[in-house]
Design a protein around this motif. Structure first.
Motif, PDB file in Angstrom:
ATOM      1  N   THR A 120      36.175  37.738  33.127  1.00  0.00           N
ATOM      2  CA  THR A 120      35.192  38.638  33.138  1.00  0.00           C
ATOM      3  C   THR A 120      35.149  39.208  34.739  1.00  0.00           C
ATOM      4  O   THR A 120      34.058  39.984  34.988  1.00  0.00           O
ATOM      5  CB  THR A 120      33.545  38.007  32.954  1.00  0.00           C
ATOM      6  N   GLY A 121      36.259  39.076  35.393  1.00  0.00           N
ATOM      7  CA  GLY A 121      36.604  39.924  36.497  1.00  0.00           C
ATOM      8  C   GLY A 121      37.852  40.210  36.822  1.00  0.00           C
ATOM      9  O   GLY A 121      38.775  40.009  36.162  1.00  0.00           O
ATOM     10  N   THR A 122      37.857  40.821  38.151  1.00  0.00           N
ATOM     11  CA  THR A 122      39.140  41.570  38.313  1.00  0.00           C
ATOM     12  C   THR A 122      39.650  40.665  39.747  1.00  0.00           C
ATOM     13  O   THR A 122      38.538  41.026  40.761  1.00  0.00           O
ATOM     14  CB  THR A 122      39.182  42.930  38.748  1.00  0.00           C
ATOM     15  N   ILE A 123      40.621  40.363  40.175  1.00  0.00           N
ATOM     16  CA  ILE A 123      41.312  39.831  41.285  1.00  0.00           C
ATOM     17  C   ILE A 123      41.908  41.005  41.885  1.00  0.00           C
ATOM     18  O   ILE A 123      43.090  41.458  41.635  1.00  0.00           O
ATOM     19  CB  ILE A 123      41.966  38.464  41.330  1.00  0.00           C
ATOM     20  N   GLU A 124      41.574  41.145  43.241  1.00  0.00           N
ATOM     21  CA  GLU A 124      42.343  41.989  44.118  1.00  0.00           C
ATOM     22  C   GLU A 124      42.954  41.324  45.276  1.00  0.00           C
ATOM     23  O   GLU A 124      42.043  40.342  45.967  1.00  0.00           O
ATOM     24  CB  GLU A 124      41.256  43.118  44.769  1.00  0.00           C
ATOM     25  N   GLU A 125      44.137  41.326  45.927  1.00  0.00           N
ATOM     26  CA  GLU A 125      44.606  40.298  46.937  1.00  0.00           C
ATOM     27  C   GLU A 125      44.509  41.240  48.030  1.00  0.00           C
ATOM     28  O   GLU A 125      44.987  42.649  48.316  1.00  0.00           O
ATOM     29  CB  GLU A 125      46.082  40.154  46.898  1.00  0.00           C
ATOM     30  N   LEU A 126      43.656  41.109  48.960  1.00  0.00           N
ATOM     31  CA  LEU A 126      43.257  42.078  50.210  1.00  0.00           C
ATOM     32  C   LEU A 126      44.360  41.830  51.310  1.00  0.00           C
ATOM     33  O   LEU A 126      44.909  42.958  51.831  1.00  0.00           O
ATOM     34  CB  LEU A 126      41.987  41.730  50.741  1.00  0.00           C
ATOM     35  N   PHE A 127      44.877  40.716  51.729  1.00  0.00           N
ATOM     36  CA  PHE A 127      45.819  40.308  52.601  1.00  0.00           C
ATOM     37  C   PHE A 127      46.573  38.886  51.829  1.00  0.00           C
ATOM     38  O   PHE A 127      45.846  38.501  50.949  1.00  0.00           O
ATOM     39  CB  PHE A 127      45.393  39.826  53.980  1.00  0.00           C
ATOM     40  N   PRO A 128      47.643  38.941  52.497  1.00  0.00           N
ATOM     41  CA  PRO A 128      48.279  37.638  51.880  1.00  0.00           C
ATOM     42  C   PRO A 128      47.659  36.373  51.615  1.00  0.00           C
ATOM     43  O   PRO A 128      46.903  36.048  52.414  1.00  0.00           O
ATOM     44  CB  PRO A 128      49.567  37.459  52.590  1.00  0.00           C
ATOM     45  N   GLY A 129      47.333  35.904  50.497  1.00  0.00           N
ATOM     46  CA  GLY A 129      46.266  34.582  50.193  1.00  0.00           C
ATOM     47  C   GLY A 129      44.719  34.906  50.504  1.00  0.00           C
ATOM     48  O   GLY A 129      44.225  33.878  50.492  1.00  0.00           O
ATOM     49  N   VAL A 130      44.472  36.229  50.483  1.00  0.00           N
ATOM     50  CA  VAL A 130      43.018  36.383  50.780  1.00  0.00           C
ATOM     51  C   VAL A 130      42.688  37.310  49.619  1.00  0.00           C
ATOM     52  O   VAL A 130      42.977  38.491  49.690  1.00  0.00           O
ATOM     53  CB  VAL A 130      42.808  37.233  52.099  1.00  0.00           C
ATOM     54  N   TYR A 131      41.655  37.047  48.867  1.00  0.00           N
ATOM     55  CA  TYR A 131      41.163  37.640  47.617  1.00  0.00           C
ATOM     56  C   TYR A 131      39.932  38.152  47.504  1.00  0.00           C
ATOM     57  O   TYR A 131      39.046  37.346  48.116  1.00  0.00           O
ATOM     58  CB  TYR A 131      41.944  36.980  46.345  1.00  0.00           C
ATOM     59  N   ARG A 132      39.495  38.953  46.826  1.00  0.00           N
ATOM     60  CA  ARG A 132      38.164  39.022  46.180  1.00  0.00           C
ATOM     61  C   ARG A 132      38.316  39.030  44.539  1.00  0.00           C
ATOM     62  O   ARG A 132      39.175  39.536  44.094  1.00  0.00           O
ATOM     63  CB  ARG A 132      37.434  40.014  46.829  1.00  0.00           C
ATOM     64  N   ARG A 133      37.461  38.619  44.248  1.00  0.00           N
ATOM     65  CA  ARG A 133      37.224  38.649  42.699  1.00  0.00           C
ATOM     66  C   ARG A 133      35.934  39.476  42.401  1.00  0.00           C
ATOM     67  O   ARG A 133      34.817  39.104  42.802  1.00  0.00           O
ATOM     68  CB  ARG A 133      37.256  37.507  41.952  1.00  0.00           C
ATOM     69  N   ARG A 134      36.059  40.647  41.540  1.00  0.00           N
ATOM     70  CA  ARG A 134      34.960  41.484  41.403  1.00  0.00           C
ATOM     71  C   ARG A 134      34.482  41.308  39.956  1.00  0.00           C
ATOM     72  O   ARG A 134      35.361  41.382  39.270  1.00  0.00           O
ATOM     73  CB  ARG A 134      35.136  43.094  41.729  1.00  0.00           C
ATOM     74  N   HIS A 135      33.191  41.173  39.681  1.00  0.00           N
ATOM     75  CA  HIS A 135      32.764  40.680  38.427  1.00  0.00           C
ATOM     76  C   HIS A 135      32.275  41.632  37.662  1.00  0.00           C
ATOM     77  O   HIS A 135      31.177  42.622  38.474  1.00  0.00           O
ATOM     78  CB  HIS A 135      32.092  39.512  38.534  1.00  0.00           C
ATOM     79  N   GLU A 136      32.200  41.701  36.409  1.00  0.00           N
ATOM     80  CA  GLU A 136      31.412  43.004  35.644  1.00  0.00           C
ATOM     81  C   GLU A 136      29.847  42.530  35.677  1.00  0.00           C
ATOM     82  O   GLU A 136      28.901  43.451  36.016  1.00  0.00           O
ATOM     83  CB  GLU A 136      31.862  42.960  34.148  1.00  0.00           C
ATOM     84  N   ALA A 137      29.601  41.212  35.884  1.00  0.00           N
ATOM     85  CA  ALA A 137      28.021  40.755  35.988  1.00  0.00           C
ATOM     86  C   ALA A 137      27.597  40.979  37.194  1.00  0.00           C
ATOM     87  O   ALA A 137      28.378  40.501  38.193  1.00  0.00           O
ATOM     88  CB  ALA A 137      28.158  39.335  35.200  1.00  0.00           C
ATOM     89  N   LEU A 138      26.752  42.117  37.320  1.00  0.00           N
ATOM     90  CA  LEU A 138      25.927  42.246  38.575  1.00  0.00           C
ATOM     91  C   LEU A 138      26.857  42.740  39.758  1.00  0.00           C
ATOM     92  O   LEU A 138      26.599  42.841  40.647  1.00  0.00           O
ATOM     93  CB  LEU A 138      25.504  40.616  39.108  1.00  0.00           C
ATOM     94  N   ASP A 139      27.921  43.292  39.150  1.00  0.00           N
ATOM     95  CA  ASP A 139      29.265  43.680  40.138  1.00  0.00           C
ATOM     96  C   ASP A 139      29.301  42.778  41.461  1.00  0.00           C
ATOM     97  O   ASP A 139      29.425  43.265  42.370  1.00  0.00           O
ATOM     98  CB  ASP A 139      28.547  45.133  40.579  1.00  0.00           C
ATOM     99  N   LEU A 140      29.443  41.487  41.132  1.00  0.00           N
ATOM    100  CA  LEU A 140      29.276  40.658  42.445  1.00  0.00           C
ATOM    101  C   LEU A 140      30.765  40.318  42.824  1.00  0.00           C
ATOM    102  O   LEU A 140      31.624  40.443  42.025  1.00  0.00           O
ATOM    103  CB  LEU A 140      28.682  39.215  41.747  1.00  0.00           C
ATOM    104  N   ASN A 141      30.877  40.168  43.978  1.00  0.00           N
ATOM    105  CA  ASN A 141      31.995  39.964  44.591  1.00  0.00           C
ATOM    106  C   ASN A 141      32.088  38.498  45.095  1.00  0.00           C
ATOM    107  O   ASN A 141      31.165  37.801  45.499  1.00  0.00           O
ATOM    108  CB  ASN A 141      32.388  40.630  45.787  1.00  0.00           C
ATOM    109  N   CYS A 142      33.135  37.716  44.641  1.00  0.00           N
ATOM    110  CA  CYS A 142      33.564  36.322  45.501  1.00  0.00           C
ATOM    111  C   CYS A 142      34.645  36.545  46.053  1.00  0.00           C
ATOM    112  O   CYS A 142      35.799  37.192  45.739  1.00  0.00           O
ATOM    113  CB  CYS A 142      33.522  35.073  44.234  1.00  0.00           C
ATOM    114  N   GLY A 143      34.850  35.633  47.137  1.00  0.00           N
ATOM    115  CA  GLY A 143      36.063  35.281  47.874  1.00  0.00           C
ATOM    116  C   GLY A 143      36.881  34.216  47.458  1.00  0.00           C
ATOM    117  O   GLY A 143      36.459  33.093  47.085  1.00  0.00           O
ATOM    118  N   ILE A 144      38.269  34.139  47.575  1.00  0.00           N
ATOM    119  CA  ILE A 144      39.357  33.239  47.458  1.00  0.00           C
ATOM    120  C   ILE A 144      40.273  33.202  48.632  1.00  0.00           C
ATOM    121  O   ILE A 144      40.876  34.307  48.785  1.00  0.00           O
ATOM    122  CB  ILE A 144      40.014  33.511  46.171  1.00  0.00           C
ATOM    123  N   VAL A 145      40.050  32.358  49.343  1.00  0.00           N
ATOM    124  CA  VAL A 145      41.249  32.096  50.409  1.00  0.00           C
ATOM    125  C   VAL A 145      42.043  30.757  50.433  1.00  0.00           C
ATOM    126  O   VAL A 145      41.417  29.771  50.147  1.00  0.00           O
ATOM    127  CB  VAL A 145      40.533  32.188  51.966  1.00  0.00           C
TER     128      VAL A 145
END
Ligand SMILES: [Zn+2]
Length: 270
Positions: A2-27
């Protein structure tokens, strides 16, 4: 998923979720992965774990909560085996969550998701700090910094040593006005000044799209302008509900919360 992953920099991501339009980070580091904020329930947190598996096979060794709000930290239980990091006050608040706190947020959930809140296990951070911490991911690190009171009493921001990105939690928002219900408006602009001084290029807010420093500076100015109105009205003895909304940089419900929280702080100073 239920979300979309965007790679901001190599190996550095955010996942934006439909629920609450919340962002989580993945490094991703060479020794493992860090996840920044865990969503609103363990069920949603598990969905985030599955999403991490689509970008790397590295183990999720670290979890960081930007603050104690339920939509950022109640998914922690899905990350068993990870060490969970957060501000000392974040740990204290999450340790105190009980049935009343869970019931109070139920209205945010569609009825078909209410079962996610039954028997919800809230897992507080155990890697706690008051000012600053550093996590070595292997080949890169994360800096965890408390800059002062703002959206809550425990907001931390997360920087990456080799990428000009900052995971800012809810001290800035993109898709909605800032939330003042647990906030410290009098301190918030100064806290943002301290964050702005670190000059990140890409800021991941707690909710909404990524932003640049110009947007952070604009939000800082809006909060400061709201506080100016609140200070003047407080000095004139005007009740919160009667402070004129004209000139407010925020819609009325947000403005009233800003004024109410400002009055609490001003009353405490007297
Ligand atoms: Zn929040």
């Amino acid at each position: 998923m239920t979300g979309t992953i965007e790679e901001l920099f190599p190996g550095v991501y955010r996942r934006r979720h439909e629920a609450l339009d919340l962002n989580c980070g993945i490094v991703v580091g060479s020794d493992g992965v860090a996840v920044i904020d865990t969503r609103e329930t363990p069920t949603a947190g598990k969905d985030l774990v599955d999403a991490v598996r689509t970008v790397t096979d590295q183990p999720i060794r670290w979890v960081i909560n930007t603050h104690w709000h339920w939509d950022h930290a109640w998914g922690n239980a899905a990350f068993s085996g990870s060490s969970i990091w957060g501000h000392t006050r974040c740990q204290e608040v999450l340790e105190a969550v009980g049935a009343a706190e869970i019931e109070a947020v139920k209205h945010w959930f569609r009825p078909e998701r209410h079962h996610e809140l039954d028997d919800l296990e809230v897992v507080p951070p155990t890697g706690t700090f008051d000012d600053m911490a550093f996590i070595d991911l292997g080949g890169r690190g994360l800096t965890l910094t408390f800059h002062g009171l703002a959206h809550t009493d425990a907001d931390i921001v997360v920087g990456v040593t080799d990428a000009p990105v900052l995971y800012a939690g809810d001290i800035v928002e993109e898709s909605a006005p800032p939330f003042f219900g647990d906030g410290y408006p009098l301190d918030w602009p100064l806290t943002l000044d301290s964050v702005i001084a670190t000059r990140p290029e890409v800021v991941v807010p707690g909710h909404g799209d990524t932003i640049d420093l110009a947007i952070v500076e604009a939000q800082r100015s809006s909060i400061a302008a709201g506080v100016d109105i609140a200070r003047t009205a407080h000095a004139a003895g005007i009740p919160v509900a009667e402070v004129p909304v004209s000139g407010s940089p925020f819609p009325e419900p947000t403005f009233r919360e800003l004024v109410a929280r400002s009055y609490l702080q001003l009353d405490a100073d007297e």
